[in-house]
Design a protein around this motif. Structure first.
Motif, PDB file in Angstrom:
ATOM      1  N   VAL A 230      18.554 -21.846 -10.152  1.00  0.00           N
ATOM      2  CA  VAL A 230      18.413 -22.330 -11.525  1.00  0.00           C
ATOM      3  C   VAL A 230      19.363 -21.566 -12.454  1.00  0.00           C
ATOM      4  O   VAL A 230      19.690 -20.408 -12.200  1.00  0.00           O
TER       5      VAL A 230
ATOM      6  N   GLY B 141      23.279 -25.068 -11.110  1.00  0.00           N
ATOM      7  CA  GLY B 141      22.100 -24.770 -11.907  1.00  0.00           C
ATOM      8  C   GLY B 141      20.985 -25.786 -11.775  1.00  0.00           C
ATOM      9  O   GLY B 141      19.869 -25.563 -12.258  1.00  0.00           O
ATOM     10  N   TYR B 142      21.272 -26.902 -11.114  1.00  0.00           N
ATOM     11  CA  TYR B 142      20.295 -27.970 -10.942  1.00  0.00           C
ATOM     12  C   TYR B 142      20.178 -28.427  -9.481  1.00  0.00           C
ATOM     13  O   TYR B 142      19.153 -28.982  -9.105  1.00  0.00           O
TER      14      TYR B 142
ATOM     15  N   THR C 219      11.384 -19.191 -18.535  1.00  0.00           N
ATOM     16  CA  THR C 219      11.851 -20.579 -18.416  1.00  0.00           C
ATOM     17  C   THR C 219      10.719 -21.555 -18.671  1.00  0.00           C
ATOM     18  O   THR C 219      10.857 -22.518 -19.431  1.00  0.00           O
TER      19      THR C 219
ATOM     20  N   SER D 246      16.699 -26.316 -18.685  1.00  0.00           N
ATOM     21  CA  SER D 246      16.096 -25.693 -17.500  1.00  0.00           C
ATOM     22  C   SER D 246      14.583 -25.841 -17.527  1.00  0.00           C
ATOM     23  O   SER D 246      13.939 -25.956 -16.479  1.00  0.00           O
TER      24      SER D 246
END
Length: 411
Positions: free
Chosen positions: A67, A108-109, A352, A43
């Protein structure tokens, strides 16, 4: 309409928490509540690369994505297509590596309505179609979040291969009773690999783990004892490559290694690992290089005459995730050992982007909560949370999770 609070990516180093109105789910979708997400260095890479990342859509500025990809939670509403397989109030985990041929896009992407750093999400049809929505029977949400990183380890071990004697056919998996080397193995993924090596059905005879941080090596030694496998934790700080090579050879009585895992992408170490390979050994480049031109010299004489192999794995698959979920739910792996920080969703963006500077192991986000990042090793031992941690030798636990869920303010 459901309102979700989510960490979204708008471009390079551009992340923020938004309130997102989720549309009504379609007949082939599922509405779910995310309870926890563990943070991955992937991430950080995603945030640094933004639209240059292979898994992100173009125009993130106008079409941001959610994310986070190591998450667990509870199913809230199931579209008619999936009502015979999934049910309301069922706990779940997701294998984000959809392994599709038509697109690199994954949760998540790439998606506007599914990511681990969110309170509520919509799980799209393709996740179920590809078998990547997996019921979870464990005790705690943090255990579910760590199914995905464990699936990566399982994938790596399963991808190892060795010749069946007197044939050119291969037996998949690590060599039973062999020598295993994990280079740079005290990070969270290295620790999970140690745990799996010691507790999977197929085990090495010897396991050697290297790092340059003695405190981390000492902690790993404390966390992962074994009566079945001979384990060595080796500090290579300040040693030349030649000195490291001699030392590592000596740890296995100069028998060299059958299975080798590179948890860092460093050319001299990759080349040293190549020289430490036994006949029919398999070397796994586990760490994802940031440099797209990363390369190292490889001995092709050994490939031809000593049958050495090289493999790389990137993420797990649905089968690996399901296996991880079962092992964790049955307490055959103790994934809590890799958690070093916990935080609320409000601290997810800064954490992150600061992962390399923060160091430590896994950072665990409780998505419905608002509190600053807590380093477990620095919790006041006289506080309520400190007393819980002390009961569990400083390791995260179901009791600690329940304290967070019951006592920290909602976001």
């Amino acid at each position: 309409m459901v309102l979700s609070k989510a960490l979204r990516l708008y471009g390079k180093d551009n992340m923020k928490i938004d309130e997102v109105s989720l549309p009504e789910i379609k007949d082939n979708e599922i509405l779910a509540e995310v309870m926890s997400d563990s943070m991955c260095m992937s991430s950080w890479k995603l945030a640094k690369e933004g639209e240059d990342h292979k898994k992100t859509p173009n125009n993130l500025k106008d079409h941001p994505i959610m994310v986070g990809h190591e998450f667990s939670g509870k199913i809230l509403k199931v579209g008619s297509k999936w009502q015979d397989q999934f049910h309301e109030n069922e706990d779940f985990v997701v294998q984000p590596n959809l392994a599709r041929d038509d697109t690199p896009f994954v949760p998540g992407y790439s998606y506007p309505y599914i990511g681990g750093d969110a309170t509520y999400i919509i799980i799209p049809n393709e996740v179920m179609e590809l078998g990547c929505l997996i019921p979870f029977k464990g005790d705690s949400y943090y255990e579910g979040s760590l199914c995905e990183p464990v699936s990566c380890v399982i994938a790596a071990f399963d991808a190892q291969y060795h010749l069946i004697p007197h044939t050119y056919n291969h037996k998949m998996g690590i060599k039973a009773g062999g020598n295993m080397l994990i280079v740079g193995g005290t990070g969270p993924m290295g620790l999970l690999a140690i745990d799996y090596a010691l507790h999977a059905d197929t085990k090495p005879k010897r396991l050697v783990v290297t790092d340059i941080d003695q405190a981390k090596l000492d902690r790993a030694k404390e966390l992962y004892p074994s009566d079945e496998v001979e384990v060595h934790f080796v500090n290579t700080k300040g040693l030349s490559i030649d000195e490291q090579e001699k030392l590592l050879n000596a740890k296995v009585n100069n028998e060299k290694y059958d299975d080798l895992f590179l948890m860092i992408s460093v050319k001299p170490l990759a080349e040293m690992a190549g020289r430490l390979m036994n006949t029919d050994a398999c070397l796994n480049q586990f760490a994802g290089p940031v440099d797209k031109s990363f390369s190292a010299d490889l001995n092709f004489y050994d490939i031809h005459y000593n049958f050495t192999h090289v493999v790389g794995t990137s993420g797990g698959n649905a089968e690996n995730e399901a296996k991880a979920a079962k092992l964790i739910a049955e307490h055959k792996l103790d994934v809590a050992k890799v958690i070093t920080h916990v935080l609320g969703l409000n601290a997810a963006a800064e954490t992150t982007l600061s992962q390399p500077e923060i160091g430590g192991g896994k950072k665990l986000i409780y998505t419905h909560k608002k509190f600053d990042r807590i380093e477990l090793a620095k919790v006041d031992p006289d506080s309520e949370l400190g007393k819980i941690l002390k009961k569990h030798n400083g390791i995260w636990s179901h009791e600690a999770e329940q304290w967070i869920l019951n006592n920290m303010p909602d976001i």
